[in-house]
Design a protein around this motif. Structure first.
Motif, PDB file in Angstrom:
ATOM      1  N   LEU A 215      11.820   0.924  -2.994  1.00  0.00           N
ATOM      2  CA  LEU A 215      10.829   1.409  -3.948  1.00  0.00           C
ATOM      3  C   LEU A 215      11.315   1.305  -5.389  1.00  0.00           C
ATOM      4  N   PHE A 216      12.546   1.707  -5.645  1.00  0.00           N
ATOM      5  CA  PHE A 216      13.008   1.765  -7.030  1.00  0.00           C
ATOM      6  C   PHE A 216      13.988   0.674  -7.406  1.00  0.00           C
ATOM      7  N   GLY A 217      14.672   0.101  -6.455  1.00  0.00           N
ATOM      8  CA  GLY A 217      15.608  -0.975  -6.762  1.00  0.00           C
ATOM      9  C   GLY A 217      14.906  -2.227  -7.244  1.00  0.00           C
ATOM     10  N   GLY A 218      13.867  -2.618  -6.545  1.00  0.00           N
ATOM     11  CA  GLY A 218      13.152  -3.840  -6.901  1.00  0.00           C
ATOM     12  C   GLY A 218      12.217  -3.692  -8.076  1.00  0.00           C
ATOM     13  N   ARG A 219      11.745  -2.480  -8.324  1.00  0.00           N
ATOM     14  CA  ARG A 219      10.768  -2.265  -9.400  1.00  0.00           C
ATOM     15  C   ARG A 219      11.352  -2.585 -10.773  1.00  0.00           C
ATOM     16  N   ARG A 220      12.632  -2.355 -10.951  1.00  0.00           N
ATOM     17  CA  ARG A 220      13.246  -2.578 -12.255  1.00  0.00           C
ATOM     18  C   ARG A 220      13.418  -4.064 -12.546  1.00  0.00           C
ATOM     19  N   MET A 221      13.552  -4.872 -11.494  1.00  0.00           N
ATOM     20  CA  MET A 221      13.818  -6.293 -11.698  1.00  0.00           C
ATOM     21  C   MET A 221      12.551  -7.135 -11.786  1.00  0.00           C
ATOM     22  N   ALA A 222      11.471  -6.670 -11.222  1.00  0.00           N
ATOM     23  CA  ALA A 222      10.247  -7.466 -11.195  1.00  0.00           C
ATOM     24  C   ALA A 222       9.495  -7.354 -12.512  1.00  0.00           C
ATOM     25  N   PRO A 223       8.996  -8.493 -13.039  1.00  0.00           N
ATOM     26  CA  PRO A 223       8.150  -8.413 -14.236  1.00  0.00           C
ATOM     27  C   PRO A 223       6.888  -7.613 -13.906  1.00  0.00           C
ATOM     28  N   ASP A 224       6.357  -6.934 -14.897  1.00  0.00           N
ATOM     29  CA  ASP A 224       5.203  -6.057 -14.680  1.00  0.00           C
ATOM     30  C   ASP A 224       4.020  -6.762 -14.034  1.00  0.00           C
ATOM     31  N   ASP A 225       3.743  -8.006 -14.424  1.00  0.00           N
ATOM     32  CA  ASP A 225       2.568  -8.683 -13.880  1.00  0.00           C
ATOM     33  C   ASP A 225       2.756  -9.104 -12.414  1.00  0.00           C
ATOM     34  N   ASN A 226       3.973  -9.101 -11.911  1.00  0.00           N
ATOM     35  CA  ASN A 226       4.235  -9.445 -10.515  1.00  0.00           C
ATOM     36  C   ASN A 226       4.632  -8.236  -9.675  1.00  0.00           C
ATOM     37  N   ALA A 227       4.655  -7.072 -10.269  1.00  0.00           N
ATOM     38  CA  ALA A 227       5.086  -5.879  -9.539  1.00  0.00           C
ATOM     39  C   ALA A 227       4.090  -5.543  -8.433  1.00  0.00           C
ATOM     40  N   ALA A 228       4.649  -5.207  -7.290  1.00  0.00           N
ATOM     41  CA  ALA A 228       3.813  -4.800  -6.166  1.00  0.00           C
ATOM     42  C   ALA A 228       3.263  -3.405  -6.426  1.00  0.00           C
ATOM     43  N   THR A 229       2.100  -3.133  -5.870  1.00  0.00           N
ATOM     44  CA  THR A 229       1.561  -1.781  -5.960  1.00  0.00           C
ATOM     45  C   THR A 229       2.350  -0.894  -5.005  1.00  0.00           C
ATOM     46  N   THR A 230       2.240   0.398  -5.183  1.00  0.00           N
ATOM     47  CA  THR A 230       2.917   1.332  -4.289  1.00  0.00           C
ATOM     48  C   THR A 230       2.455   1.113  -2.857  1.00  0.00           C
ATOM     49  N   ARG A 231       1.173   0.921  -2.647  1.00  0.00           N
ATOM     50  CA  ARG A 231       0.633   0.697  -1.297  1.00  0.00           C
ATOM     51  C   ARG A 231       1.234  -0.577  -0.698  1.00  0.00           C
ATOM     52  N   GLN A 232       1.382  -1.642  -1.498  1.00  0.00           N
ATOM     53  CA  GLN A 232       1.972  -2.883  -0.999  1.00  0.00           C
ATOM     54  C   GLN A 232       3.438  -2.678  -0.601  1.00  0.00           C
ATOM     55  N   VAL A 233       4.184  -1.942  -1.388  1.00  0.00           N
ATOM     56  CA  VAL A 233       5.587  -1.668  -1.069  1.00  0.00           C
ATOM     57  C   VAL A 233       5.674  -0.922   0.259  1.00  0.00           C
TER      58      VAL A 233
END
Length: 194
Positions: free
Chosen positions: A164-182
């Motif tokens: 949930l939090f490890g990948g969120r910091r590395m992904a650009p905002d426009d490619n970030a998965a939604t919480t439901r997708q994660v």
């Protein structure tokens, strides 16, 4: 009102101001927001630095997010429980980031000595204890399905937090998965069922 209650009331009143103005917030603004006289601020805190430290400590405390996770109905489907927990955790970390960013941007670069940093990491209520408490709260969300899980609830809680939090910091905002997708990928994998 006790000194501790007054301090808490001032901290809660000043947090939104600190997030908006950083260290440039004035004692006049603080007093108005708290509904007190300026002198009362300095009867509760020796100076603005002590007040800012108290605000930082308040934002870092995991109590609010732990309460929010504890209120998630356990009879909901696991995916819904995890989405609610992820959103509560996200709000907690966003609030922390907003305050730290505002303080840093307004010139507060308080450097602590290495000994103090080590002490803060290991003391009761420190970062490690907060993370352990959050991991424990997430673990409880997995308990009803523990007989159906491939790993122990404790392991899954750790993996979930990392994903949930490890990948969120590395992904650009426009490619970030939604919480439901994660949550969906976490529970069902990345490959579509055939």
């Amino acid at each position: 009102m006790s000194v501790e209650a007054r301090r808490a009331m001032i901290v809660h009143a000043v947090l939104p101001l600190l997030m908006e103005h950083g260290t440039n917030v004035t004692t006049s603004q603080i007093a108005r927001a708290a509904g007190i006289g300026e002198g009362t601020i300095f009867r509760a805190f020796k100076d603005k630095d002590e007040l800012f430290d108290a605000c930082t400590a308040e934002v870092l405390r995991p109590d609010h997010v732990l309460d929010a996770i504890a209120e998630i109905p356990i009879e909901q489907p696991l995916a819904d429980r995890l989405v609610e927990a992820a959103e509560a955790l996200g709000a907690h970390f966003e609030r922390m980031g907003a305050l730290m960013g505002a303080l840093h941007a307004s010139g507060r670069h308080k450097q602590r000595d290495p000994e103090q940093r080590l002490k803060n990491r290991t003391m009761k209520g420190g970062r490690s204890e907060s993370m352990a408490a959050m991991r424990g709260a997430i673990t409880e969300l997995f308990e009803p399905e523990k007989d159906q899980l491939r790993l122990a609830p404790e392991q899954l809680a750790g993996l979930f937090l990392t994903l949930l939090f490890g990948g969120r910091r590395m992904a650009p905002d426009d490619n970030a998965a939604t919480t439901r997708q994660v949550v969906d990928v976490f529970l069902h994998g990345a490959v579509e069922a055939q």
